[in-house]
Design a protein around this motif. Structure first.
Motif, PDB file in Angstrom:
ATOM      1  N   PHE A  57       0.833  -1.199   0.000  1.00 38.82           N
ATOM      2  CA  PHE A  57       0.000   0.000   0.000  1.00 38.82           C
ATOM      3  C   PHE A  57       0.873   1.257   0.000  1.00 38.82           C
ATOM      4  CE2 PHE A  57      -3.645  -2.581   0.747  1.00 38.82           C
ATOM      5  CZ  PHE A  57      -4.749  -1.788   0.437  1.00 38.82           C
ATOM      6  N   THR A  58       1.967   1.223   0.729  1.00 29.01           N
ATOM      7  CA  THR A  58       2.873   2.370   0.789  1.00 29.01           C
ATOM      8  C   THR A  58       3.500   2.623  -0.566  1.00 29.01           C
ATOM      9  OG1 THR A  58       3.368   1.873   3.075  1.00 29.01           O
ATOM     10  CG2 THR A  58       4.880   3.330   1.961  1.00 29.01           C
ATOM     11  N   GLU A  59       3.982   1.571  -1.212  1.00 27.63           N
ATOM     12  CA  GLU A  59       4.606   1.727  -2.528  1.00 27.63           C
ATOM     13  C   GLU A  59       3.615   2.246  -3.549  1.00 27.63           C
ATOM     14  OE1 GLU A  59       6.392  -2.064  -3.371  1.00 27.63           O
ATOM     15  OE2 GLU A  59       7.889  -1.818  -1.791  1.00 27.63           O
ATOM     16  N   ALA A  60       2.337   1.915  -3.391  1.00 25.53           N
ATOM     17  CA  ALA A  60       1.299   2.392  -4.311  1.00 25.53           C
ATOM     18  C   ALA A  60       0.798   3.776  -3.912  1.00 25.53           C
ATOM     19  CB  ALA A  60       0.146   1.399  -4.338  1.00 25.53           C
ATOM     20  N   GLY A  61       1.268   4.288  -2.792  1.00 24.31           N
ATOM     21  CA  GLY A  61       0.837   5.606  -2.327  1.00 24.31           C
ATOM     22  C   GLY A  61      -0.547   5.623  -1.724  1.00 24.31           C
ATOM     23  N   ASN A  62      -1.029   4.478  -1.266  1.00 28.49           N
ATOM     24  CA  ASN A  62      -2.392   4.376  -0.746  1.00 28.49           C
ATOM     25  C   ASN A  62      -2.450   4.063   0.747  1.00 28.49           C
ATOM     26  OD1 ASN A  62      -3.485   4.771  -3.316  1.00 28.49           O
ATOM     27  ND2 ASN A  62      -3.288   2.596  -3.795  1.00 28.49           N
ATOM     28  N   LEU A  63      -1.408   4.349   1.476  1.00 26.66           N
ATOM     29  CA  LEU A  63      -1.393   4.010   2.901  1.00 26.66           C
ATOM     30  C   LEU A  63      -2.503   4.736   3.667  1.00 26.66           C
ATOM     31  CD1 LEU A  63       0.121   2.214   4.852  1.00 26.66           C
ATOM     32  CD2 LEU A  63       1.647   4.115   5.355  1.00 26.66           C
ATOM     33  N   SER A  64      -2.889   5.922   3.208  1.00 27.65           N
ATOM     34  CA  SER A  64      -3.941   6.674   3.900  1.00 27.65           C
ATOM     35  C   SER A  64      -5.281   5.937   3.878  1.00 27.65           C
ATOM     36  CB  SER A  64      -4.097   8.064   3.298  1.00 27.65           C
ATOM     37  OG  SER A  64      -4.502   7.968   1.945  1.00 27.65           O
ATOM     38  N   GLN A  65      -5.486   5.019   2.936  1.00 25.39           N
ATOM     39  CA  GLN A  65      -6.716   4.222   2.920  1.00 25.39           C
ATOM     40  C   GLN A  65      -6.764   3.274   4.112  1.00 25.39           C
ATOM     41  OE1 GLN A  65      -6.801   2.206  -0.829  1.00 25.39           O
ATOM     42  NE2 GLN A  65      -7.366   4.038  -1.972  1.00 25.39           N
ATOM     43  N   LEU A  66      -5.612   2.776   4.502  1.00 21.89           N
ATOM     44  CA  LEU A  66      -5.546   1.865   5.637  1.00 21.89           C
ATOM     45  C   LEU A  66      -5.478   2.606   6.962  1.00 21.89           C
ATOM     46  CD1 LEU A  66      -2.960  -0.778   4.391  1.00 21.89           C
ATOM     47  CD2 LEU A  66      -5.433  -1.010   4.507  1.00 21.89           C
ATOM     48  N   LEU A  67      -4.992   3.836   6.903  1.00 24.30           N
ATOM     49  CA  LEU A  67      -4.750   4.601   8.125  1.00 24.30           C
ATOM     50  C   LEU A  67      -5.495   5.935   8.074  1.00 24.30           C
ATOM     51  CD1 LEU A  67      -0.900   4.004   8.207  1.00 24.30           C
ATOM     52  CD2 LEU A  67      -2.675   2.677   9.358  1.00 24.30           C
ATOM     53  N   PRO A  68      -6.831   5.905   8.175  1.00 22.58           N
ATOM     54  CA  PRO A  68      -7.580   7.157   8.095  1.00 22.58           C
ATOM     55  C   PRO A  68      -7.319   8.053   9.306  1.00 22.58           C
ATOM     56  CG  PRO A  68      -9.025   5.355   8.737  1.00 22.58           C
ATOM     57  CD  PRO A  68      -7.679   4.752   8.411  1.00 22.58           C
ATOM     58  N   THR A  69      -7.132   9.327   9.044  1.00 21.49           N
ATOM     59  CA  THR A  69      -6.912  10.289  10.125  1.00 21.49           C
ATOM     60  C   THR A  69      -7.744  11.554   9.930  1.00 21.49           C
ATOM     61  OG1 THR A  69      -5.015  11.248   8.982  1.00 21.49           O
ATOM     62  CG2 THR A  69      -4.551   9.465  10.541  1.00 21.49           C
ATOM     63  N   THR A  70      -8.709  11.518   9.038  1.00 21.81           N
ATOM     64  CA  THR A  70      -9.508  12.698   8.710  1.00 21.81           C
ATOM     65  C   THR A  70     -10.253  13.241   9.922  1.00 21.81           C
ATOM     66  OG1 THR A  70      -9.780  11.817   6.486  1.00 21.81           O
ATOM     67  CG2 THR A  70     -11.259  13.593   7.142  1.00 21.81           C
ATOM     68  N   VAL A  71     -10.914  12.370  10.655  1.00 29.07           N
ATOM     69  CA  VAL A  71     -11.694  12.804  11.825  1.00 29.07           C
ATOM     70  C   VAL A  71     -10.769  13.413  12.871  1.00 29.07           C
ATOM     71  CG1 VAL A  71     -13.143  12.033  13.758  1.00 29.07           C
ATOM     72  CG2 VAL A  71     -13.553  11.148  11.453  1.00 29.07           C
ATOM     73  N   TYR A  72      -9.659  12.743  13.118  1.00 33.07           N
ATOM     74  CA  TYR A  72      -8.699  13.233  14.110  1.00 33.07           C
ATOM     75  C   TYR A  72      -8.189  14.626  13.737  1.00 33.07           C
ATOM     76  CZ  TYR A  72      -4.455  13.570  16.916  1.00 33.07           C
ATOM     77  OH  TYR A  72      -3.465  13.988  17.770  1.00 33.07           O
ATOM     78  N   HIS A  73      -7.754  14.783  12.499  1.00 30.39           N
ATOM     79  CA  HIS A  73      -7.190  16.068  12.083  1.00 30.39           C
ATOM     80  C   HIS A  73      -8.259  17.163  12.031  1.00 30.39           C
ATOM     81  CE1 HIS A  73      -3.128  14.769  11.561  1.00 30.39           C
ATOM     82  NE2 HIS A  73      -3.511  13.753  10.814  1.00 30.39           N
ATOM     83  N   ALA A  74      -9.458  16.820  11.633  1.00 29.95           N
ATOM     84  CA  ALA A  74     -10.537  17.811  11.563  1.00 29.95           C
ATOM     85  C   ALA A  74     -10.975  18.273  12.955  1.00 29.95           C
ATOM     86  CB  ALA A  74     -11.727  17.238  10.806  1.00 29.95           C
ATOM     87  N   ASN A  75     -10.752  17.448  13.957  1.00 27.55           N
ATOM     88  CA  ASN A  75     -11.220  17.759  15.314  1.00 27.55           C
ATOM     89  C   ASN A  75     -10.093  17.919  16.319  1.00 27.55           C
ATOM     90  OD1 ASN A  75     -14.292  17.523  15.171  1.00 27.55           O
ATOM     91  ND2 ASN A  75     -13.583  15.702  14.091  1.00 27.55           N
ATOM     92  N   ALA A  76      -8.882  18.099  15.851  1.00 27.45           N
ATOM     93  CA  ALA A  76      -7.731  18.188  16.759  1.00 27.45           C
ATOM     94  C   ALA A  76      -7.915  19.287  17.801  1.00 27.45           C
ATOM     95  CB  ALA A  76      -6.452  18.415  15.965  1.00 27.45           C
ATOM     96  N   GLY A  77      -8.539  20.376  17.432  1.00 30.14           N
ATOM     97  CA  GLY A  77      -8.755  21.475  18.376  1.00 30.14           C
ATOM     98  C   GLY A  77      -9.822  21.190  19.415  1.00 30.14           C
ATOM     99  N   GLN A  78     -10.615  20.152  19.194  1.00 25.50           N
ATOM    100  CA  GLN A  78     -11.706  19.814  20.116  1.00 25.50           C
ATOM    101  C   GLN A  78     -11.348  18.690  21.082  1.00 25.50           C
ATOM    102  OE1 GLN A  78     -14.305  21.882  19.945  1.00 25.50           O
ATOM    103  NE2 GLN A  78     -13.175  22.823  18.260  1.00 25.50           N
ATOM    104  N   ILE A  79     -10.249  18.025  20.840  1.00 27.65           N
ATOM    105  CA  ILE A  79      -9.893  16.859  21.650  1.00 27.65           C
ATOM    106  C   ILE A  79      -9.657  17.231  23.113  1.00 27.65           C
ATOM    107  CG2 ILE A  79      -8.124  15.059  21.939  1.00 27.65           C
ATOM    108  CD1 ILE A  79      -8.121  14.820  18.908  1.00 27.65           C
TER     109      ILE A  79
END
Length: 139
Positions: A57-79
């Protein structure tokens, strides 16, 4: 005396009327944040995947599909609204994701340390379980 009592009761009622809805709203926001983070963390299967799959997945550039962080980054200020135990456990999970992502980005497939990856996988599984448990305690 009666008007003083009426005024005091009115003031008390106004204060309660202003504070209680805010408290309910804050509690609902924390609950929604917990549910969103829990859902995202549950989607991370890093500890269940073989490192060969991660490397592909890393070599294909798709590691973010396995490791989602959208919610975390969008709400970092609320944690900061969560408990200190939750914050520590959640930040640990996402720090490990950042760490392994950098490792795979900077290391060729031939240079991967399988010992390091196995140890990382075990550490991540523990961090993952702890984060879910901390969130579940408060849902």
């Amino acid at each position: 005396m009666g008007s003083l009592l009426t005024a005091s009761a009115s003031l008390f009622g106004a204060l309660v009327g202003a504070v209680v809805p805010q408290q309910i709203s804050m509690r609902n926001r924390r609950k929604n944040l917990r549910l969103a983070l829990r859902s995202e963390i549950n989607q991370i299967f890093l500890h269940e995947l073989h490192v060969d799959v991660l490397a592909e997945f890393t070599e294909a550039g798709n590691l973010s599909q396995l490791l989602p962080t959208t919610v975390y980054h969008a709400n970092a200020g609320q944690i900061g609204q969560l408990s200190s135990d939750e914050i520590e456990a959640i930040v640990t999970v996402y720090s490990k994701i950042d760490s392994i992502t950098l490792y795979f980005e900077r290391t060729s497939h031939e240079e991967l340390s399988w010992e390091y990856l196995d140890r990382f996988s075990a550490d991540f599984a523990e961090a993952h379980s702890k984060a879910i448990a901390e969130i579940d305690k408060r849902l």
